[in-house]
Design an enzyme around this catalytic site. Structure first.
Site, PDB file in Angstrom:
ATOM      1  CB  CYS A   1      43.306  48.466  41.553  1.00  0.00           C
ATOM      2  SG  CYS A   1      44.796  48.628  42.564  1.00  0.00           S
TER       3      CYS A   1
ATOM      4  CG  HIS B   1      41.657  44.606  42.997  1.00  0.00           C
ATOM      5  ND1 HIS B   1      42.861  44.077  42.576  1.00  0.00           N
ATOM      6  CD2 HIS B   1      41.973  45.699  43.749  1.00  0.00           C
ATOM      7  CE1 HIS B   1      43.851  44.813  43.028  1.00  0.00           C
ATOM      8  NE2 HIS B   1      43.349  45.798  43.744  1.00  0.00           N
TER       9      HIS B   1
ATOM     10  CG  ASN C   1      46.940  44.706  45.327  1.00  0.00           C
ATOM     11  OD1 ASN C   1      46.755  44.707  44.112  1.00  0.00           O
ATOM     12  ND2 ASN C   1      46.505  45.677  46.106  1.00  0.00           N
TER      13      ASN C   1
END
Length: 329
Positions: A116, A256, A286
């Protein structure tokens, strides 16, 4: 390093697969009540790749948009960095194929596996290259996570999505603009909190290994949440301090897009007003490393970044690895 040279983002792009998947489909399959996913994560829809759609194709589309937005010719790009956890193949890397399709004949190209936080790591490396070489770099982050999640496991099935985002980084003679600070950290004590158990060198493919072992698993979501919030908060504070910028001066907070509750907690810890937070999680879910450049591209098209805008970017993910960067447009 060339004295006085910095790097700034001059082009933005993004791409998502054609298929849009609403929460109702997933909630029905998992036996969840209507509205459960959005309440817990902030996600309403996400995009999942269909047959024939590939990681390299998604990345190429986002990169083309960024190159067009920057007005960059193929010969202008010296390096391509692809942040991904889902390359087309374990070997070779996907970045050279993407560079080839884009006609970037003279550019180096390599994949980076940063989960991520991959985009932030790629951005920091690209910034160093631009400062040292004085040439443009294409940074792409892309993932097709729908092929790496266990659709019957609630922890991952409700969150993850497929998308790509890209930026073009160019030399800048104004040291007060561009990437003005970056803080990267890792904490390997959380190495197994999010992982794919099999498929690597420690546990390669074998007929007796169940298929689920090759899919993403998240252990102790509460622990992931707590440690990610702390990591993003701490790195953001240090990146702001390095840049000599107060959190109140941030124009847009671009975290994020892991979970809305997570980045809202980080914003509250930093004292950043809620309306400054860029939110794309509702429509796109996501997509790991791709969420920040996708968010940058979307908001840039809604309202072009103004000169002098201060952006705070931050992420945390598997590894545990994460960081933050301050960018002055």
């Amino acid at each position: 390093m060339r004295p006085g040279l910095s790097s700034r983002m001059i082009g933005f792009g993004h791409a998502v697969p054609a298929r849009c998947v609403g929460n109702a489909e997933i909630e029905s399959r998992l036996g969840l009540e209507a509205g459960w996913i959005e309440r817990r994560t902030g996600i309403r829809t996400r995009h999942w790749a269909g047959d024939g759609e590939t990681l390299s194709g998604l990345a190429e589309a986002a990169a083309r948009m960024a190159l067009d937005d920057a007005g960059a010719a193929p010969e202008d790009i010296a390096l391509v960095l692809l942040a991904t956890s889902t390359p087309d193949h374990l070997l070779p890397p996907s970045a050279p194929l993407i560079a080839h399709r884009l006609g970037l004949r003279g550019a180096g190209a390599i994949d980076l596996a940063g989960a991520c936080s991959g985009f932030l790591y790629a951005l920091a490396l690209a910034d160093g290259f631009v400062r040292a070489q004085g040439r443009k770099v294409l940074v792409v982050a892309a993932n097709i996570l729908s092929r790496r999640i266990n659709t019957c496991e609630r922890a991952s099935a409700v969150l993850f999505a497929d998308a790509a985002g890209a930026v073009v980084l160019a030399p800048c003679d104004d040291p007060k603009r561009g990437v003005v600070s970056a803080e990267l950290v890792s904490d390997g004590s959380g190495y197994d909190l999010i992982h794919i158990p099999a498929g690597g060198g420690n546990r390669p493919f074998a007929p007796d290994i169940p298929a689920e072992a090759f899919l993403m698993t998240m252990h102790d979501g509460r622990e992931v949440f707590t440690r990610a919030v702390a990591l993003m908060t701490g790195t953001s504070q240090r990146a702001l301090a390095q840049a000599g910028i107060d959190a109140a001066a941030v124009s847009r907070f671009v975290p994020h897009q892991a979970n809305a509750r997570m980045f809202d907690a980080v914003a509250a810890n930093l004292g950043i007003a809620p309306e400054k937070t860029v939110r794309t999680i509702g429509d796109f879910g996501n997509s790991s490393a791709a969420t920040i450049p996708l968010s940058l591209s979307i908001v840039h098209r809604q309202k072009v970044f103004a000169d002098g805008e201060i952006l705070l970017l931050t992420a945390a993910g598997a590894g545990l690895a994460g960081g933050a960067a301050v960018v002055v447009m």
